[in-house]
Scaffold this active site. Structure first.
Site, mmCIF file in Angstrom:
data_model
loop_
_atom_site.group_PDB
_atom_site.id
_atom_site.type_symbol
_atom_site.label_atom_id
_atom_site.label_comp_id
_atom_site.label_asym_id
_atom_site.label_seq_id
_atom_site.Cartn_x
_atom_site.Cartn_y
_atom_site.Cartn_z
ATOM 1 N N HIS A 278 27.444 67.082 74.339
ATOM 2 C CA HIS A 278 27.678 66.542 75.690
ATOM 3 C C HIS A 278 26.638 67.087 76.666
ATOM 4 O O HIS A 278 26.041 66.324 77.444
ATOM 5 C CB HIS A 278 29.095 66.924 76.149
ATOM 6 C CG HIS A 278 29.374 66.604 77.580
ATOM 7 N ND1 HIS A 278 30.080 65.476 77.970
ATOM 8 C CD2 HIS A 278 29.044 67.246 78.734
ATOM 9 C CE1 HIS A 278 30.159 65.452 79.290
ATOM 10 N NE2 HIS A 278 29.549 66.518 79.767
ATOM 11 N N GLU A 279 26.404 68.408 76.617
ATOM 12 C CA GLU A 279 25.422 69.013 77.537
ATOM 13 C C GLU A 279 24.006 68.527 77.223
ATOM 14 O O GLU A 279 23.195 68.328 78.125
ATOM 15 C CB GLU A 279 25.496 70.537 77.455
ATOM 16 C CG GLU A 279 26.831 71.137 77.876
ATOM 17 C CD GLU A 279 27.241 70.738 79.285
ATOM 18 O OE1 GLU A 279 26.357 70.514 80.131
ATOM 19 O OE2 GLU A 279 28.457 70.628 79.545
ATOM 20 N N GLU A 358 28.913 61.712 83.369
ATOM 21 C CA GLU A 358 29.732 62.507 82.452
ATOM 22 C C GLU A 358 30.347 61.637 81.355
ATOM 23 O O GLU A 358 30.438 62.061 80.204
ATOM 24 C CB GLU A 358 30.828 63.247 83.227
ATOM 25 C CG GLU A 358 30.320 64.309 84.197
ATOM 26 C CD GLU A 358 29.627 65.466 83.509
ATOM 27 O OE1 GLU A 358 29.906 65.702 82.311
ATOM 28 O OE2 GLU A 358 28.813 66.143 84.155
#
Length: 427
Positions: A278-279, A358
């Site tokens: 995700h990051e 996100e």
């Protein structure tokens, strides 16, 4: 006139606070829609009865504190102006030093001390709340140390910005906002470059990930995403919080991926790999640089609006505020109040963009790891550790959430899991 402005400002704040108290505790519906009940997004599936009760209580109080804190700044700055405190601080600075730079430093120090004192009660209540609900593990002395570090970093940064800003106001009454914005571009980039190596270590200790086997898996994942990462850093947060987190920070050669040790202690390797993917998505999709560009565009618009609004306010209420011109240092509380109001007004838009980024990062991570079970477990653990609401009230989501709600995130993962099962079955 000054008394009337001060009175209505305080009354307006009280009415505003009562509205949000009513909205959060009596009106807002946080119950799960019928179609999501019994799914993995249903908090009853992974929280026990006590945790469900605590998450609702904690979230309501924390959200109320959020909505009270920012407008409290506006009330403070208005009262500083109408009571003549801004003029008094300028006099104290003038009597204490002859040099203009020192006068600015002294005025700003007085303003910062009074602002710290005015907002301290809500900050302490917020700290005590997180402590009583076992979110924070931080001692009072450690918390106060962080508060004082915040104070002096903010003061030092503000002194540089205010000194340049008011010098520009005197040099160019019409275009100071444009010149200020042009100078803010390299300053913003410089501060982002320094953040990971100078500012962040003032609060916590950072060191390369101790678990070399896990680091190898993360770096392999980074290699698949074509990210030139050499190290993953961990930070000792267990002595301050039970919450979980990981993030990407910095730009250029100082950019780094950081994992809280609480995350390492509580999640499995597969769950941590999902978080890392995700990051990494933020890096791959250049969300950091998009964010910087968006911030610079908004700051240009904001400075222009502030320049116009300051003129209008001084023209109409200058006598009540004891202000005659924008370039007078006594107008700083007005500048800061308008800046805070505009930032608050823009937060629904900035949060919407952030939630979109996100959600894209979540999709990237699940496609990269192809492990929906680990991903769903990650979000369930994040909810449990932070006593978060799975479905927060609408106004809370709009003004506070830079991430999708847990309901949205887990539901997306469940849909992905179902599509994959359907796809596998058809083959």
């Amino acid at each position: 006139m000054a008394r009337k402005i001060g009175f209505y400002t305080v009354i307006g704040y009280v009415v505003y606070g009562l509205f949000f108290y009513w909205y959060l505790f009596y009106f807002a519906n946080t119950s799960l829609p019928f179609e999501y009940q019994g799914t993995q997004a249903d908090p009853e599936a992974f929280l026990n009865g006590r945790e469900l009760m605590l998450s609702e209580e904690y979230s309501k109080i924390r959200n109320l504190l959020f909505f009270l804190s920012t407008p409290l700044e506006w009330v403070f700055y208005v009262l500083v102006l109408v009571t003549g405190l801004s003029s008094a601080m300028k006099k104290w600075a003038g009597k204490s030093a002859r040099a203009k730079a020192l006068q600015t430093a002294i005025y700003l120090l007085w303003l910062s001390v009074f602002a710290f004192a005015a907002t301290f009660p809500l900050s302490f209540i917020s700290y005590s709340l997180s402590k009583s609900y076992n979110i924070s593990t931080q001692t009072f002395s450690s918390w106060m140390k962080d508060e004082l570090i915040d104070f002096w970093i903010n003061y030092g940064t503000m002194f540089i910005l205010v000194s340049v800003l008011y010098w520009l106001m005197k040099k160019s009454t019409k275009r100071w906002w444009l010149y200020a914005w042009l100078l803010s571009v390299p300053f913003t980039l410089f501060m982002m470059f320094l953040q990971p190596v100078v500012i962040d270590p003032l609060y916590n200790d950072f060191y390369p990930l101790k678990n070399k086997e896990l680091e190898g898996k993360i770096l392999q994942l980074a290699g698949e995403a074509h990210i030139p990462a050499e190290h993953v850093f961990e930070v000792n947060m267990a002595e301050k919080t039970n919450s979980l987190n990981a993030y990407v920070t910095g730009i250029g050669s100082n950019s780094r991926i950081v994992l809280w040790d609480t995350t390492l202690n509580r999640l499995s390797d597969d769950q941590i790999l999902f978080i890392m993917a995700h990051e990494m998505a933020h890096y791959v999709e250049k969300h950091i640089y998009i964010g910087i560009a968006g911030y610079l565009v908004l700051s240009l618009i904001g400075l222009y609006l502030i320049s116009k609004l300051m003129k209008l306010v001084i023209a109409r209420w200058g006598r009540a505020f004891k202000l005659q011109e924008v370039s007078d240092i006594r107008s700083l509380p007005l500048f800061l109040a308008l800046l805070s109001i505009l930032l608050f007004a823009a937060s629904p838009v900035t949060n919407l963009v952030s939630r979109y980024q996100e959600m894209r990062a979540d999709r990237y991570a699940i496609e990269m790891t192809d492990d929906p079970e680990a991903a769903i477990g990650t979000f369930q653990e994040l909810t449990k550790a932070g006593l978060s609401q799975v479905k927060p009230p609408l106004l809370v989501k709009i003004f506070r959430y830079g991430h999708p709600t847990m309901l949205e995130r887990i539901s997306m993962l469940e849909e992905y899991e179902m599509k994959n099962r359907t796809g596998s079955g058809s083959e």
